[in-house]
Motif scaffolding. Structure first.
Motif, PDB file in Angstrom:
ATOM      1  N   UNK A  14       0.832  -1.210   0.000  1.00  0.00           N
ATOM      2  CA  UNK A  14       0.000   0.000   0.000  1.00  0.00           C
ATOM      3  C   UNK A  14       0.863   1.255   0.000  1.00  0.00           C
ATOM      4  N   UNK A  15       1.971   1.225   0.727  1.00  0.00           N
ATOM      5  CA  UNK A  15       2.868   2.384   0.763  1.00  0.00           C
ATOM      6  C   UNK A  15       3.487   2.634  -0.597  1.00  0.00           C
ATOM      7  N   UNK A  16       3.919   1.579  -1.268  1.00  0.00           N
ATOM      8  CA  UNK A  16       4.504   1.753  -2.600  1.00  0.00           C
ATOM      9  C   UNK A  16       3.461   2.230  -3.605  1.00  0.00           C
ATOM     10  N   UNK A  17       2.222   1.735  -3.488  1.00  0.00           N
ATOM     11  CA  UNK A  17       1.161   2.252  -4.360  1.00  0.00           C
ATOM     12  C   UNK A  17       0.998   3.755  -4.177  1.00  0.00           C
ATOM     13  N   UNK A  18       1.004   4.189  -2.940  1.00  0.00           N
ATOM     14  CA  UNK A  18       0.839   5.620  -2.666  1.00  0.00           C
ATOM     15  C   UNK A  18       2.026   6.421  -3.188  1.00  0.00           C
ATOM     16  N   UNK A  19       3.227   5.934  -2.963  1.00  0.00           N
ATOM     17  CA  UNK A  19       4.420   6.696  -3.348  1.00  0.00           C
ATOM     18  C   UNK A  19       4.637   6.754  -4.857  1.00  0.00           C
TER      19      UNK A  19
END
Length: 90
Positions: A14-19
């Motif tokens: 989820x963090x990589x999707x956001x970034x």
């Protein structure tokens, strides 16, 4: 142990999707789109681990809830970062 790995993969995905999103404000420039593929792989692996740990309905709920919680918290953390920079608390 396996729950922690599933949780870690969900948070990382989820963090990589956001970034990788162009509208993100946590880092100055978004990550390249190649990182989105890694985010997708992390998310699928996380779903696989959740499915191995729980029944299907619980696994999907846990995976979606954790992903949504992370995707809500990261923009709030970046807002906190902006507010502390505005106050001069760098």
């Amino acid at each position: 142990m396996w729950q922690f790995i599933a949780l870690l993969l969900t948070v990382c995905g989820a963090t990589l999707f956001y970034l990788t999103n162009r509208h993100q404000s946590f880092i100055s420039n978004p990550l390249p789109k190649l990182w989105r593929l890694l985010a997708f792989i992390f998310s699928l692996l996380a779903l696989f681990f959740w499915l191995k740990l729980y029944v299907t309905s619980s696994a999907l709920f846990t995976w979606l809830f954790t992903s949504c919680a992370v995707l809500i918290c990261i923009p709030l953390l970046s807002l906190n970062k902006k507010l502390s920079n505005a106050k001069g608390d760098v």
